[in-house]
Design a protein around this motif. Structure first.
Motif, PDB file in Angstrom:
ATOM      1  N   GLY A  12     -67.154  34.623 -33.453  1.00 33.47           N
ATOM      2  CA  GLY A  12     -67.749  34.250 -32.174  1.00 33.47           C
ATOM      3  C   GLY A  12     -68.436  35.423 -31.508  1.00 33.47           C
ATOM      4  O   GLY A  12     -69.536  35.283 -30.937  1.00 33.47           O
ATOM      5  N   GLN A  13     -67.803  36.602 -31.579  1.00 35.12           N
ATOM      6  CA  GLN A  13     -68.418  37.790 -30.970  1.00 35.12           C
ATOM      7  C   GLN A  13     -69.662  38.215 -31.741  1.00 35.12           C
ATOM      8  O   GLN A  13     -70.665  38.664 -31.145  1.00 35.12           O
ATOM      9  N   ILE A  14     -69.622  38.069 -33.066  1.00 36.26           N
ATOM     10  CA  ILE A  14     -70.798  38.417 -33.873  1.00 36.26           C
ATOM     11  C   ILE A  14     -71.978  37.525 -33.517  1.00 36.26           C
ATOM     12  O   ILE A  14     -73.129  37.989 -33.418  1.00 36.26           O
ATOM     13  N   ASN A  15     -71.719  36.233 -33.331  1.00 38.47           N
ATOM     14  CA  ASN A  15     -72.801  35.312 -32.968  1.00 38.47           C
ATOM     15  C   ASN A  15     -73.442  35.709 -31.645  1.00 38.47           C
ATOM     16  O   ASN A  15     -74.679  35.665 -31.494  1.00 38.47           O
ATOM     17  N   VAL A  16     -72.591  36.077 -30.671  1.00 41.54           N
ATOM     18  CA  VAL A  16     -73.119  36.484 -29.366  1.00 41.54           C
ATOM     19  C   VAL A  16     -73.943  37.768 -29.488  1.00 41.54           C
ATOM     20  O   VAL A  16     -75.063  37.885 -28.951  1.00 41.54           O
ATOM     21  N   LEU A  17     -73.397  38.768 -30.198  1.00 36.24           N
ATOM     22  CA  LEU A  17     -74.095  40.048 -30.331  1.00 36.24           C
ATOM     23  C   LEU A  17     -75.388  39.908 -31.124  1.00 36.24           C
ATOM     24  O   LEU A  17     -76.374  40.625 -30.870  1.00 36.24           O
ATOM     25  N   LEU A  39     -77.412  37.369 -31.108  1.00 36.69           N
ATOM     26  CA  LEU A  39     -78.432  36.875 -30.173  1.00 36.69           C
ATOM     27  C   LEU A  39     -78.927  37.995 -29.266  1.00 36.69           C
ATOM     28  O   LEU A  39     -80.130  38.101 -28.978  1.00 36.69           O
ATOM     29  N   GLN A  40     -77.972  38.844 -28.844  1.00 31.80           N
ATOM     30  CA  GLN A  40     -78.363  39.939 -27.961  1.00 31.80           C
ATOM     31  C   GLN A  40     -79.209  40.969 -28.701  1.00 31.80           C
ATOM     32  O   GLN A  40     -80.137  41.543 -28.139  1.00 31.80           O
ATOM     33  N   VAL A  41     -78.882  41.208 -29.966  1.00 29.81           N
ATOM     34  CA  VAL A  41     -79.696  42.132 -30.761  1.00 29.81           C
ATOM     35  C   VAL A  41     -81.094  41.566 -30.953  1.00 29.81           C
ATOM     36  O   VAL A  41     -82.105  42.289 -30.858  1.00 29.81           O
ATOM     37  N   ASP A  42     -81.169  40.270 -31.227  1.00 30.57           N
ATOM     38  CA  ASP A  42     -82.477  39.638 -31.416  1.00 30.57           C
ATOM     39  C   ASP A  42     -83.317  39.716 -30.154  1.00 30.57           C
ATOM     40  O   ASP A  42     -84.558  39.829 -30.227  1.00 30.57           O
ATOM     41  N   LYS A  43     -82.662  39.674 -28.988  1.00 29.63           N
ATOM     42  CA  LYS A  43     -83.391  39.774 -27.719  1.00 29.63           C
ATOM     43  C   LYS A  43     -83.657  41.210 -27.302  1.00 29.63           C
ATOM     44  O   LYS A  43     -84.372  41.462 -26.328  1.00 29.63           O
ATOM     45  N   GLY A  44     -83.000  42.152 -28.036  1.00 25.82           N
ATOM     46  CA  GLY A  44     -83.221  43.558 -27.732  1.00 25.82           C
ATOM     47  C   GLY A  44     -82.396  44.092 -26.593  1.00 25.82           C
ATOM     48  O   GLY A  44     -82.675  45.189 -26.088  1.00 25.82           O
ATOM     49  N   LEU A  94     -77.627  47.081 -28.941  1.00 27.53           N
ATOM     50  CA  LEU A  94     -77.945  47.886 -30.117  1.00 27.53           C
ATOM     51  C   LEU A  94     -77.313  47.299 -31.379  1.00 27.53           C
ATOM     52  O   LEU A  94     -76.262  46.655 -31.329  1.00 27.53           O
ATOM     53  N   GLN A  95     -77.963  47.565 -32.515  1.00 31.09           N
ATOM     54  CA  GLN A  95     -77.462  47.079 -33.785  1.00 31.09           C
ATOM     55  C   GLN A  95     -76.095  47.675 -34.122  1.00 31.09           C
ATOM     56  O   GLN A  95     -75.254  47.041 -34.753  1.00 31.09           O
ATOM     57  N   LYS A  96     -75.864  48.929 -33.661  1.00 35.14           N
ATOM     58  CA  LYS A  96     -74.591  49.573 -34.000  1.00 35.14           C
ATOM     59  C   LYS A  96     -73.396  48.851 -33.380  1.00 35.14           C
ATOM     60  O   LYS A  96     -72.300  48.853 -33.935  1.00 35.14           O
ATOM     61  N   PHE A 143     -66.478  40.708 -20.927  1.00 36.44           N
ATOM     62  CA  PHE A 143     -67.562  41.247 -21.749  1.00 36.44           C
ATOM     63  C   PHE A 143     -68.795  40.342 -21.693  1.00 36.44           C
ATOM     64  O   PHE A 143     -69.941  40.818 -21.637  1.00 36.44           O
ATOM     65  N   LYS A 144     -68.572  39.027 -21.694  1.00 33.29           N
ATOM     66  CA  LYS A 144     -69.692  38.092 -21.617  1.00 33.29           C
ATOM     67  C   LYS A 144     -70.401  38.184 -20.268  1.00 33.29           C
ATOM     68  O   LYS A 144     -71.613  37.970 -20.175  1.00 33.29           O
ATOM     69  N   LYS A 145     -69.614  38.505 -19.195  1.00 34.56           N
ATOM     70  CA  LYS A 145     -70.224  38.638 -17.860  1.00 34.56           C
ATOM     71  C   LYS A 145     -70.815  40.026 -17.640  1.00 34.56           C
ATOM     72  O   LYS A 145     -71.440  40.277 -16.605  1.00 34.56           O
ATOM     73  N   GLY A 146     -70.526  40.939 -18.596  1.00 31.33           N
ATOM     74  CA  GLY A 146     -71.093  42.277 -18.484  1.00 31.33           C
ATOM     75  C   GLY A 146     -70.297  43.220 -17.627  1.00 31.33           C
ATOM     76  O   GLY A 146     -70.786  44.302 -17.268  1.00 31.33           O
ATOM     77  N   THR A 147     -69.058  42.868 -17.270  1.00 35.20           N
ATOM     78  CA  THR A 147     -68.237  43.741 -16.424  1.00 35.20           C
ATOM     79  C   THR A 147     -67.409  44.733 -17.229  1.00 35.20           C
ATOM     80  O   THR A 147     -66.689  45.549 -16.657  1.00 35.20           O
TER      81      THR A 147
END
Length: 439
Positions: A171-176, A178-183, A186-188, A387-391
């Protein structure tokens, strides 16, 4: 032909249903007690002990022997009758003929032999020893099957936890991703989670392999065919009440009773050696016939019967030194057996007390570790939401996830220790058969 086909189909269906049957712990033990090869070995030993008892009894029963001889006197033995009896010169004569036959039937009966009587008393203990060996084998089967069953249960628990972790990582990989694809990530960061995901997959493969090995171990202990599937129930074994302040008795241990029997047998061995100095008395009855002739047929034509009855008293005189040495050796062996019995009593008491303490500690540990797993899952849920909310950042999320994995590993370890401590306590208390009966 149609009846044969229907019969074959019914057999195939029944075999398939048998293979798909879910086996609980009691069923596994019940099957093992019937099919484990060790049972056959100790059953044969019990039969051998019964046969030895009959052999010892036979020494005190009547013995009947038949003896027949035929002599061809190639050169007749001569005896000399001194001169003056039948003439002025010595007379040489043969008191037999060329052929001599003899047939005898004799019955011997021991009337008194203290050594044999002592041996008959030992038969009872030999039979008890064989029966206890068989019972000990059954307890070993119960213990080994239970341990293998618990291995399967714990490895399945581990696979369930690893599957939960993999879903969390995925689940975390799927979220990350999408975030990597949006820039925006980071890929790391994605690679960090991917590394933990891959490590968990490796742990899953190891656990799956261990589960297969545990299944093979269970099949071996049960005497179950290796090429036949064995579906084991995934439910946890029942939790019997923990034995607290139990009045421990060493006689409940089969190995203690075997050691006590060994002392009795060595005492009887001493008595048997000492009884060897006593006289023995036996009775016999003999009946037979002898025949003589210059030709073979004459030796069997006219037979002369004879008979006798009598008593035989044997008094050993010059066997003192050897018998005394054997007696001293048997005495030392008996004394050592008694010392070993005393040591065993203390050791079994220590094993029981230690098993009780380990079980109580293991129960406390498994309850504490189970609470830690629940707490770590709760923390991970909150951290994941943050983490999803960015806090919070990914490092905090990975730290929380690793804390959950550590608590899971501790829980699995304490869970296995707890169940093993339970069966060890039953073994130390000598109640493995009762444990099986209560399942």
């Amino acid at each position: 032909m149609s009846k044969k086909i229907i019969t074959l189909l019914l057999i195939a269906v029944s075999c398939q249903l048998y293979a798909q049957e879910t086996w609980q712990l009691r069923q596994c033990i019940e099957y093992g007690l019937e099919h484990n090869r060790n049972n056959a070995i100790y059953t044969n030993q019990k039969r051998a002990a019964d046969a030895r008892a009959r052999e010892a009894l036979a020494d005190y029963l009547p013995r009947i022997s038949l003896t027949s001889t035929l002599d061809d006197n190639l050169r007749l033995q001569q005896t000399v009758i001194p001169a003056g009896i039948f003439g002025d010169q010595d007379l040489r004569v043969s008191l037999t003929k060329k052929f001599a036959s003899n047939a005898t039937a004799q019955v011997d009966q021991v009337l008194y032999d203290q050594a044999l009587l002592t041996g008959l008393r030992a038969n009872k203990y030999n039979r008890q020893q064989a029966a206890l060996n068989l019972q000990q084998s059954r307890e070993a089967i119960i213990y080994n099957i239970t341990a293998a069953y618990l291995d399967i249960f714990v490895y399945r628990q581990q696979l369930e936890l690893l599957h939960y972790n993999l879903e969390t990582y995925q689940g975390q990989i799927n979220v990350l991703q999408l975030q990597v694809d949006k820039g925006v990530t980071l890929q790391k960061d994605l690679d960090k989670v991917q590394v933990d995901y891959n490590n968990t997959r490796s742990q899953q493969r190891v656990a799956q392999s261990n589960l297969e090995l545990a299944h093979n171990e269970l099949k071996f202990e049960m005497g179950y065919p290796f090429d036949t599937p064995l579906k084991v129930d995934t439910a946890a074994p029942a939790n019997p009440a923990i034995k607290k302040d139990v009045a421990f008795s060493p006689e409940a241990r089969i190995d203690y009773r075997l050691a006590a029997l060994d002392v009795r047998l060595k005492e009887l061995q001493q008595k048997s050696i000492r009884a060897g100095a006593l006289p023995t008395l036996s009775a016999y009855a003999r009946y037979g016939a002898v025949g003589f002739g210059d030709h073979l047929d004459q030796a069997y034509r006219d037979l002369n019967p004879f008979s006798a009855v009598g008593l035989k008293l044997t008094i050993p005189l010059l066997d003192f030194y050897r018998r005394n040495a054997r007696y001293r050796q048997a005495e030392v062996e008996r004394l050592n057996a008694e010392e070993n019995l005393t040591l065993s009593e203390g050791r079994y008491r220590m094993e029981f007390d230690n098993a009780q303490a380990k079980l109580l500690q293991a129960q406390s540990n498994v309850e504490n570790d189970q609470r830690n797993v629940t707490l770590a899952q709760s923390v991970l849920t909150v951290t994941d939401l943050q983490f999803k909310k960015g806090t919070t950042d990914l490092t905090d999320w990975l730290t929380t996830q690793n804390a959950l994995k550590q608590s899971q590993n501790s829980y699995l370890s304490s869970l296995y220790t707890y169940y093993l401590a339970r069966i060890d306590l039953e073994k130390a208390a000598g109640t493995l058969q009762n444990f099986y009966n209560s399942l």
